[in-house]
Enzyme design. Structure first.
Site, PDB file in Angstrom:
ATOM      1  N   GLY A  72      28.852   0.782  19.628  1.00  0.00           N
ATOM      2  CA  GLY A  72      28.446   0.503  21.002  1.00  0.00           C
ATOM      3  C   GLY A  72      28.121  -0.968  21.190  1.00  0.00           C
ATOM      4  O   GLY A  72      27.580  -1.369  22.214  1.00  0.00           O
TER       5      GLY A  72
ATOM      6  N   ASP B  58      30.075   0.279  35.270  1.00  0.00           N
ATOM      7  CA  ASP B  58      31.139  -0.735  35.491  1.00  0.00           C
ATOM      8  C   ASP B  58      32.414  -0.118  36.053  1.00  0.00           C
ATOM      9  O   ASP B  58      33.007  -0.661  36.985  1.00  0.00           O
ATOM     10  CB  ASP B  58      31.400  -1.583  34.228  1.00  0.00           C
TER      11      ASP B  58
ATOM     12  N   SER C 253      32.721  -4.010  19.184  1.00  0.00           N
ATOM     13  CA  SER C 253      33.634  -4.642  18.229  1.00  0.00           C
ATOM     14  C   SER C 253      35.072  -4.574  18.749  1.00  0.00           C
ATOM     15  O   SER C 253      35.870  -5.483  18.517  1.00  0.00           O
ATOM     16  CB  SER C 253      33.522  -3.984  16.860  1.00  0.00           C
ATOM     17  N   SER C 254      35.420  -3.531  19.517  1.00  0.00           N
ATOM     18  CA  SER C 254      36.804  -3.420  20.015  1.00  0.00           C
ATOM     19  C   SER C 254      37.102  -4.528  21.023  1.00  0.00           C
ATOM     20  O   SER C 254      38.166  -5.152  20.983  1.00  0.00           O
ATOM     21  CB  SER C 254      37.055  -2.039  20.633  1.00  0.00           C
TER      22      SER C 254
ATOM     23  N   ASP D 110      32.489  -5.302  29.046  1.00  0.00           N
ATOM     24  CA  ASP D 110      32.409  -5.871  27.695  1.00  0.00           C
ATOM     25  C   ASP D 110      33.228  -7.146  27.588  1.00  0.00           C
ATOM     26  O   ASP D 110      32.787  -8.163  27.056  1.00  0.00           O
ATOM     27  CB  ASP D 110      32.946  -4.872  26.662  1.00  0.00           C
TER      28      ASP D 110
ATOM     29  N   HIS E 139      27.531   2.973  32.209  1.00  0.00           N
ATOM     30  CA  HIS E 139      28.524   3.804  32.910  1.00  0.00           C
ATOM     31  C   HIS E 139      28.553   3.486  34.408  1.00  0.00           C
ATOM     32  O   HIS E 139      28.839   4.366  35.220  1.00  0.00           O
ATOM     33  CB  HIS E 139      28.279   5.297  32.651  1.00  0.00           C
TER      34      HIS E 139
HETATM   35  P1  NG1 Z   1      31.330   0.754  24.497  1.00  0.00           P
HETATM   36  O1  NG1 Z   1      31.573   2.168  24.144  1.00  0.00           O
HETATM   37  O2  NG1 Z   1      29.994   0.268  24.110  1.00  0.00           O
HETATM   38  O3  NG1 Z   1      32.410  -0.147  23.999  1.00  0.00           O
HETATM   39  C1  NG1 Z   1      32.077   1.491  26.960  1.00  0.00           C
HETATM   40  C2  NG1 Z   1      33.044   0.711  27.843  1.00  0.00           C
HETATM   41  C3  NG1 Z   1      32.301  -0.153  28.881  1.00  0.00           C
HETATM   42  C4  NG1 Z   1      31.277   0.667  29.648  1.00  0.00           C
HETATM   43  C5  NG1 Z   1      30.367   1.426  28.641  1.00  0.00           C
HETATM   44  C6  NG1 Z   1      29.392   2.346  29.332  1.00  0.00           C
HETATM   45  C7  NG1 Z   1      35.057   0.155  26.519  1.00  0.00           C
HETATM   46  C8  NG1 Z   1      35.774  -0.898  25.754  1.00  0.00           C
HETATM   47  N1  NG1 Z   1      33.859  -0.181  27.023  1.00  0.00           N
HETATM   48  O4  NG1 Z   1      31.385   0.605  26.121  1.00  0.00           O
HETATM   49  O5  NG1 Z   1      33.247  -0.732  29.776  1.00  0.00           O
HETATM   50  O6  NG1 Z   1      31.882   1.567  30.549  1.00  0.00           O
HETATM   51  O7  NG1 Z   1      31.148   2.224  27.747  1.00  0.00           O
HETATM   52  O8  NG1 Z   1      28.557   1.631  30.169  1.00  0.00           O
HETATM   53  O9  NG1 Z   1      35.560   1.264  26.688  1.00  0.00           O
END
Ligand code: NG1
Length: 415
Positions: A123, A37, A126-127, A170, A35
């Protein structure tokens, strides 16, 4: 069957022809820097040896047709599809990618078959593997020649259109990672640095048993933290007499020495509307998201959120130093401290994630923490090579699995 063979076979079966190309896109683990970025503060992720594969070919129809082995139903979208008007969540990602690419090039029809061994809603991104993979596919089919850094930026924009106000970690690591290295990513100013993993270290990831879905309440909770940290940044900038243009983020004030001390002066809870008036910033800067507006009346625990983000950014610096010094115990302590901060201040852990982290640590991992946005999903642990099976067994006993070792791997590309 591996995802590349599965995607190729699905393409043949669904479209009755051979694909013209294959793209492989890894998932990722964020080792530390959670949290941070979307606050413009650093992260330390790596790409993993689990992939999404896309088999693709141009289509004579002016449409995007896609079939996924993981998601139903197959998609057929016009090339000018509006993501906000697409009801099916996984189709919305495809439409969002078309939307961000439209200004760059005239689009042509395309057929895709998608297969993945990245657990969804985990987490492990995959998205983003899907959005980056789609962009690499379209870039190749349309002969655009865009650099991977640009494709990562477009993928982040697409995911924001699809609903989560992502910071961009990501997509960058998935597009740009190198084998056997971690990737330190900075955002203010943008920079990337690979850090080799010392020999004899292993990483394990494990499910907490509950998904971390991108939609619904988890998306709301994620966006609440985006807005909460904007509020904290606006209030801190006001206390420090710093002028912030545009959307306030904690990265704008983190380098000012007094900022960490002033965090304790922030209100424990405040709404965006009251904060905008107090800090003298336009309310829209705090609540406007790419896919809508956050409720300006929601009361948000901004002090605790800011405390986590500023401390986590420092932990990223310390973690980079620990990896470079091959100091596994120091890195382990930083992971445990990150998890405690995410649990207590950022409030995005769950009892199952807490139990999983404790179990992996007791089984011999140097440290462990939730990885990704939290609210369910996976945890990551670091341990000495040879201890992986004990850590995996403990994780499965604590949360039911799956749990497996992951290897820092290369970023996305044509297969
Ligand atoms: P996840 O939920 O692992 O895809 C999300 C955000 C990241 C980052 C993390 C927290 C998306 C695609 N990714 O990751 O940019 O903020 O939460 O560090 O929303």
């Amino acid at each position: 069957m591996n995802p590349l063979d599965a995607a190729r076979a699905a393409f043949r079966e669904h479209f009755g022809t051979e694909p013209a190309l294959l793209v492989r896109t890894p998932g990722r683990v964020n080792l530390i820097g959670e949290h941070t970025d979307y606050n413009g503060l650093p992260v330390l992720p790596f790409a993993i040896d689990r992939i999404t594969a896309i088999a693709a070919a141009p289509s004579p129809e002016p449409a995007l047709e896609a079939v996924s082995l993981g998601f139903e139903p197959p998609a057929r979208l016009p090339l000018d599809a509006d993501p906000a008007a697409v009801p099916e969540p996984w189709h919305r990602y495809l439409a969002a990618v078309l939307a961000v690419l439209r200004p760059a090039a005239p689009l042509q029809g395309v057929r895709l078959a998608i297969a993945s061994d990245i657990p969804p809603a985990s987490g492990l991104s995959s998205s983003s593997a899907l959005s980056v993979g789609m962009l690499i596919t379209l870039d190749a089919l349309l002969s655009l020649g865009l650099p991977h850094g640009t494709l990562a930026e477009l993928a982040a924009r697409a995911e924001r259109l699809a609903g989560a106000e992502t910071g961009g970690m990501d997509q960058r690591v998935i597009a740009c990672a190198r084998e056997r290295t971690l990737l330190r990513i900075d955002f203010l100013p943008p920079a990337m640095r690979t850090i080799p993993v010392p020999p004899g270290w292993s990483f394990v990831v494990a499910s907490s048993g509950l998904p971390a879905p991108k939609g619904g309440t988890a998306r709301e909770a994620y966006n609440e933290r985006v807005v909460g940290t904007r509020i904290a940044a606006a209030l801190l900038a006001d206390m420090l007499g710093a002028e912030l243009e545009d959307v306030p983020i904690l990265g704008n004030v983190a380098a000012i020495d007094a900022a960490p001390v002033l965090v304790d002066e922030l209100p424990a809870r405040i709404s965006a509307r009251r904060a905008a008036a107090a800090a003298g910033v336009p309310l829209e800067r705090l609540v406007t998201l790419s896919a809508g507006t956050f409720d300006p009346e929601t009361s948000i625990p901004v002090r605790a959120y800011a405390r986590h983000v500023l401390a986590e950014a420092e932990r990223v610096d310390l973690a980079c130093a620990a990896v470079e010094a091959a100091d596994l115990p120091a890195l382990g302590e930083l992971l445990l401290a990150s998890h405690a901060s995410l649990r207590d201040d950022y409030r995005c852990s769950t009892p199952a994630l807490d139990a999983l982290v404790t179990a992996m640590h007791r089984a011999g991992a140097a440290g462990a923490r939730l990885t990704g946005a939290g609210f369910g999903g996976f945890a990551v642990a670091v341990c000495e090579m040879g201890r992986e099976s004990r850590v995996i067994e403990a994780a499965v006993r604590a949360a039911g699995g799956p749990a497996f070792a992951v290897t820092p791997s290369a970023g996305a590309g044509l297969a």
